[in-house]
Design an enzyme around this catalytic site. Structure first.
Site, PDB file in Angstrom:
ATOM      1  N   ASP A  25       0.964  -0.794  -0.089  1.00 27.74           N
ATOM      2  CA  ASP A  25       0.449   0.311  -0.311  1.00 27.74           C
ATOM      3  C   ASP A  25       0.556   1.520  -0.036  1.00 27.74           C
ATOM      4  O   ASP A  25       0.867   3.063   0.029  1.00 27.74           O
ATOM      5  CB  ASP A  25      -0.785   0.018   0.960  1.00 27.74           C
ATOM      6  CG  ASP A  25      -0.483   0.166   2.234  1.00 27.74           C
ATOM      7  OD1 ASP A  25       0.809  -0.142   2.530  1.00 27.74           O
ATOM      8  OD2 ASP A  25      -1.033  -0.575   3.548  1.00 27.74           O
TER       9      ASP A  25
ATOM     10  N   ASP B  39      -0.722  -6.477  -0.205  1.00 31.10           N
ATOM     11  CA  ASP B  39      -0.995  -5.521   0.747  1.00 31.10           C
ATOM     12  C   ASP B  39      -2.587  -5.351   0.903  1.00 31.10           C
ATOM     13  O   ASP B  39      -3.128  -5.010   0.018  1.00 31.10           O
ATOM     14  CB  ASP B  39      -0.043  -4.119   1.233  1.00 31.10           C
ATOM     15  CG  ASP B  39       0.464  -3.756   2.366  1.00 31.10           C
ATOM     16  OD1 ASP B  39       0.239  -4.764   2.948  1.00 31.10           O
ATOM     17  OD2 ASP B  39       0.970  -3.261   2.135  1.00 31.10           O
TER      18      ASP B  39
ATOM     19  N   LYS C 108      -0.587  -9.507   2.833  1.00 27.94           N
ATOM     20  CA  LYS C 108      -0.417  -9.088   3.915  1.00 27.94           C
ATOM     21  C   LYS C 108      -1.121  -8.306   5.173  1.00 27.94           C
ATOM     22  O   LYS C 108      -2.118  -7.758   4.576  1.00 27.94           O
ATOM     23  CB  LYS C 108       1.101  -8.520   3.812  1.00 27.94           C
ATOM     24  CG  LYS C 108       1.682  -7.905   5.033  1.00 27.94           C
ATOM     25  CD  LYS C 108       3.095  -6.671   5.043  1.00 27.94           C
ATOM     26  CE  LYS C 108       2.864  -5.361   3.844  1.00 27.94           C
ATOM     27  NZ  LYS C 108       2.237  -4.857   4.904  1.00 27.94           N
TER      28      LYS C 108
ATOM     29  N   GLU D 266      -1.688  -5.916   8.483  1.00 28.50           N
ATOM     30  CA  GLU D 266      -1.186  -5.034  10.124  1.00 28.50           C
ATOM     31  C   GLU D 266      -1.807  -5.535  10.992  1.00 28.50           C
ATOM     32  O   GLU D 266      -3.077  -5.168  11.493  1.00 28.50           O
ATOM     33  CB  GLU D 266      -1.243  -3.786   9.018  1.00 28.50           C
ATOM     34  CG  GLU D 266      -0.623  -3.211   7.953  1.00 28.50           C
ATOM     35  CD  GLU D 266      -0.006  -1.516   8.268  1.00 28.50           C
ATOM     36  OE1 GLU D 266      -0.913  -0.878   9.583  1.00 28.50           O
ATOM     37  OE2 GLU D 266       0.618  -1.094   7.389  1.00 28.50           O
TER      38      GLU D 266
ATOM     39  N   GLU E  27       8.536  -3.784  11.374  1.00 28.76           N
ATOM     40  CA  GLU E  27       9.023  -2.455  11.066  1.00 28.76           C
ATOM     41  C   GLU E  27       9.166  -2.297  11.587  1.00 28.76           C
ATOM     42  O   GLU E  27       8.703  -1.464  13.658  1.00 28.76           O
ATOM     43  CB  GLU E  27       7.457  -1.864  10.151  1.00 28.76           C
ATOM     44  CG  GLU E  27       8.371  -0.676   9.161  1.00 28.76           C
ATOM     45  CD  GLU E  27       7.427  -0.201   7.938  1.00 28.76           C
ATOM     46  OE1 GLU E  27       7.987   1.002   7.754  1.00 28.76           O
ATOM     47  OE2 GLU E  27       6.467  -0.879   8.144  1.00 28.76           O
TER      48      GLU E  27
END
Length: 282
Positions: A62, A101, A129, A131, A198
């Site tokens: 993204d 993403d 993916k 988050e 991250e």
């Protein structure tokens, strides 16, 4: 630069021929000590280049909202955007594992996540993916139970930029570090096959990597992860209009072609020379 999907590229260490990456190969890579080189990618031409350079994994991130669309964050990116760019990359990618993403709020419920993930896999992705942890654990389990491989993303999660008040390193105090370690164990138990870390202190990322049977991919998380990822435009030293993070290195600065810069990045990840201390947080 002339690059074709059939151009030769470095084989995986110990391999006789270079085979396309699959999800089960990620665990084998961790066990073998093969450091995974991952880059973002958003179109067919760069997909040919990353394959020619021997990159292991490609993320249609993204981040395209910031580097391709000119937004100030990743929040405006839609499911349609990710689906479109995933299809563009998938048309020419032959060897790297393609990860798509999940954009902001597309995974707010298991049902919404399933709809988005189905579109991504039908466009050519092999993994999605997601988050965060907490309420996202139910989403991860729901997708995995429906044969959709999941990569988790922990630490500095860009979709939480408003709550965090910016892009800030996570896990620096004892309580936050303990929470991140527990979240990593939770997403693995929920069925995630890969974890992106991250903006995490190097020592903490190394501890999380040692805790897990699945591979970790670092971005601003130091050299102790099982692999690394960078945004393609950052790795090539392009000006995206945003402040360059500490963990970025311009691999095109030393000259050569785009493909050779990608190859230099992959080699630096595999030999452990990237990231260095100057790209890491304490």
């Amino acid at each position: 630069m002339s690059v074709h999907a059939s151009d030769p590229a470095p084989a995986r260490p110990g391999a006789v021929t270079r085979k396309p990456w699959t999800v089960p190969m990620l665990r084998a890579a961790k066990q073998d000590g093969h450091r995974l080189a991952m880059l973002t990618c958003y179109d067919a031409s760069f997909a040919r280049a990353v394959d020619a350079a021997g990159i292991d994994l490609v993320l249609v991130g993204d981040s395209l909202g910031m580097v391709m669309q000119g937004h100030g964050s990743t929040l405006p990116v839609t499911v349609a955007d990710i689906t479109y760019h995933t299809a563009c990359v998938a048309r020419t990618l032959r060897h790297a594992l393609l990860v798509a993403d999940m954009p902001f709020q597309a995974d707010a419920t298991p049902g919404r996540a399933l709809d988005a993930a189905t579109a991504f896999l039908q466009a050519g992705a092999a993994m999605v993916k997601i988050e965060g942890a907490g309420p996202k654990l139910e989403v991860i389990r729901y997708l995995v139970e429906r044969e959709i491989p999941v990569c988790s993303h922990l630490g500095l999660t860009p979709q939480a930029v408003l709550r965090m008040g910016g892009y800030k390193v996570q896990g620096r105090d004892e309580g936050a570090a303990a929470l991140l370690r527990e979240q990593a164990r939770q997403v693995a138990a929920a069925g995630a096959e890969l974890v992106v870390l991250e903006g995490v202190p190097s020592a903490l990322a190394a501890q999380i990597t040692a805790d897990l049977d699945i591979a970790t991919i670092g971005i601003g998380a130091g050299p102790g992860c099982d692999g690394q990822v960078l945004v393609l435009h950052d790795m090539l030293g392009m000006d995206s209009g945003h402040r360059r993070p500490k963990f970025v290195k311009d691999f095109l600065a030393e000259g050569g072609s785009i493909t050779s810069a990608m190859r230099a990045y992959a080699e630096a990840v595999r030999d452990g020379s990237f990231p260095g201390a100057e790209h890491s947080y304490t």
